[in-house]
Write a protein that holds these residues in place. Structure first.
Motif, PDB file in Angstrom:
ATOM      1  N   LEU A 121      18.072  34.360  53.338  1.00  0.00           N
ATOM      2  CA  LEU A 121      17.300  35.211  54.229  1.00  0.00           C
ATOM      3  C   LEU A 121      18.208  36.342  54.698  1.00  0.00           C
ATOM      4  O   LEU A 121      19.315  36.102  55.193  1.00  0.00           O
ATOM      5  N   VAL A 122      17.756  37.583  54.532  1.00  0.00           N
ATOM      6  CA  VAL A 122      18.534  38.758  54.936  1.00  0.00           C
ATOM      7  C   VAL A 122      17.771  39.494  56.030  1.00  0.00           C
ATOM      8  O   VAL A 122      16.576  39.772  55.883  1.00  0.00           O
ATOM      9  N   ILE A 123      18.462  39.811  57.116  1.00  0.00           N
ATOM     10  CA  ILE A 123      17.833  40.488  58.249  1.00  0.00           C
ATOM     11  C   ILE A 123      18.603  41.769  58.549  1.00  0.00           C
ATOM     12  O   ILE A 123      19.824  41.740  58.754  1.00  0.00           O
ATOM     13  N   ASN A 124      17.888  42.880  58.557  1.00  0.00           N
ATOM     14  CA  ASN A 124      18.464  44.133  59.047  1.00  0.00           C
ATOM     15  C   ASN A 124      18.478  44.030  60.571  1.00  0.00           C
ATOM     16  O   ASN A 124      17.439  44.153  61.222  1.00  0.00           O
ATOM     17  N   THR A 125      19.647  43.766  61.120  1.00  0.00           N
ATOM     18  CA  THR A 125      19.774  43.436  62.541  1.00  0.00           C
ATOM     19  C   THR A 125      19.132  44.474  63.444  1.00  0.00           C
ATOM     20  O   THR A 125      18.528  44.147  64.465  1.00  0.00           O
TER      21      THR A 125
END
Length: 407
Positions: free
Chosen positions: A57-61
């Motif tokens: 899971l990748v999140i653009n903070t």
């Protein structure tokens, strides 16, 4: 269950930046940057970027609050400012299900609620906060059944949306052809040669003139981002201006003080023509708004010489294919498009006598109104379809739909 029981933060960094660079979008999730239309400048070195494995899971903070996250379907690397979370080996984790779940409207709203920041556009979600968030955890087989159901339903809705988008494109092409035929005099029998390559033949009494000849002045808005306020004077950018109407739903506002300061540069008035010069360039629209507003640097305000040209004819002419093509040739910049004021004034347009201009305006108003109505109806269909898509995803991942019965 909490996210920390399902995922852990992966902090492996690339040693040489040779892996494929991934992009994270609120529209398309996580995928190779090379396959997406990304306008932001790529960093010179990718050393130290975070390694992403398929299924992470990748999140653009900084943009999680608007849904810029997703489960990666490709291995690669992302900015070290992003969050990368990997499923625990023993956790029941179907990547497709959790991609739908984490990008669902309800879960994004919850992330928005727990994010931290002074401004809504600067909210950040930090790892310790995200990992404390609750997450639904159906059995693995049910996750797969929900994902299969959503794959089918979203594909069906996406197909309908694509059909309407193609229809809109066809209608726009039809609109351009109608405008070109009228403003270029192509619907008139007698035409004479000119010395202009853009308008090689025009009716008797018409002249190809540069834009500078038919305006008495032009200016753009401030060359910086002002402080926006919740209530104040409307502040328009290129995205708010369309050929077939205004798009003011996401318009921003500035204070009365800033409005007065920006008005020292130019005051947009009814009858002026707004012409987009940044971002999406080469779109013209006559000002018919009955309230004060200001414009950003991406919009030029054209003060029209009404003894030579009617503002509505000027807008039609600038939106015609030959003028639009010129605007694109005069646009500079690989990532930040700019149609400079000193270049746009060299755009050549046909100028008939004023009485003929008014006749053309009346004809085009009638013809384009029908096309614009169809475009509006297609846009409304797309909006409703997207709302339906979002509602189906939320209902499925939260157990409100029995996907076995719906299959």
């Amino acid at each position: 269950m909490r996210n920390k029981e399902l995922l852990f933060e992966a902090q492996t960094l690339s040693t040489d930046g040779s892996e494929e660079l991934l992009s994270v979008s609120h529209l398309t999730g996580v995928g190779p940057r090379s396959e997406k239309n990304v306008t932001m400048t790529k960093a010179e070195s990718l050393d130290g970027y975070r390694v992403v494995e398929q299924g992470d899971l990748v999140i653009n903070t900084m943009w999680a609050w608007m849904g810029a996250l997703g489960v990666a379907r490709h291995a690669g690397i992302v900015s070290p400012a992003y969050g990368v979370y990997r499923p625990r080996p023993s956790a029941p984790f179907e990547p497709r299900f959790f991609d739908y779940l984490y990008r669902s409207t309800e879960y994004v709203m919850e992330m928005n609620r727990v994010s931290r920041g002074i401004w809504s556009s600067r909210l950040r979600i930090y790892p310790e906060v995200f990992l404390r968030m609750a997450v639904p955890m159906p059995p693995l087989e049910e996750q797969r059944a929900i994902a299969d159901y959503l794959d089918r339903e979203t594909a069906r809705i996406d197909t309908l949306i694509e059909e309407q988008q193609r229809l809109i494109e066809m209608l726009r092409e039809r609109r351009q052809a109608v405008v070109h035929r009228s403003v270029g005099g192509l619907d008139r029998i007698a035409c004479r040669p000119t010395n202009d390559s853009w308008w090689p033949k025009l009716p008797e009494g018409w002249a190809p003139l540069r834009l500078r000849r038919v305006i008495r002045g032009l200016a753009d808005g401030p060359h910086f981002s002002p402080n926006y306020v919740d209530e104040g004077v409307m502040f328009l950018s290129a995205r708010n201006i369309r050929v077939d109407g205004w798009s003011l739903d996401d318009a921003k506002f500035v204070s009365e003080e800033d409005y007065l300061e920006f008005s020292k540069r130019v005051v947009p008035e009814p009858g002026d023509v707004l012409y987009t010069k940044g971002g999406t360039t080469g779109i013209a629209r006559v000002v018919d708004l009955d309230f004060p507003f200001q414009v950003w640097v991406h919009v030029a305000v054209l003060k029209v010489r009404r003894d030579l040209v009617d503002p509505h004819f000027l807008a039609y002419a600038l939106n015609s294919p030959p003028c639009y093509e010129q605007s694109q040739l005069f646009t500079r910049g690989a990532t930040n498009n700019d149609l400079g004021l000193t270049r746009m004034v060299n755009i050549v347009l046909p100028v008939p006598p004023l009485e003929q201009q008014r006749q053309i305006i009346a004809t085009l108003d009638q013809q384009t109104a029908k096309i614009d109505t169809l475009i509006t109806e297609s846009r409304q269909f797309i909006e409703l379809a997207r709302e339906r898509r979002s509602a189906v995803i939320t209902a499925a991942v939260t157990g409100q739909i029995d996907v076995r019965e719906a299959a």
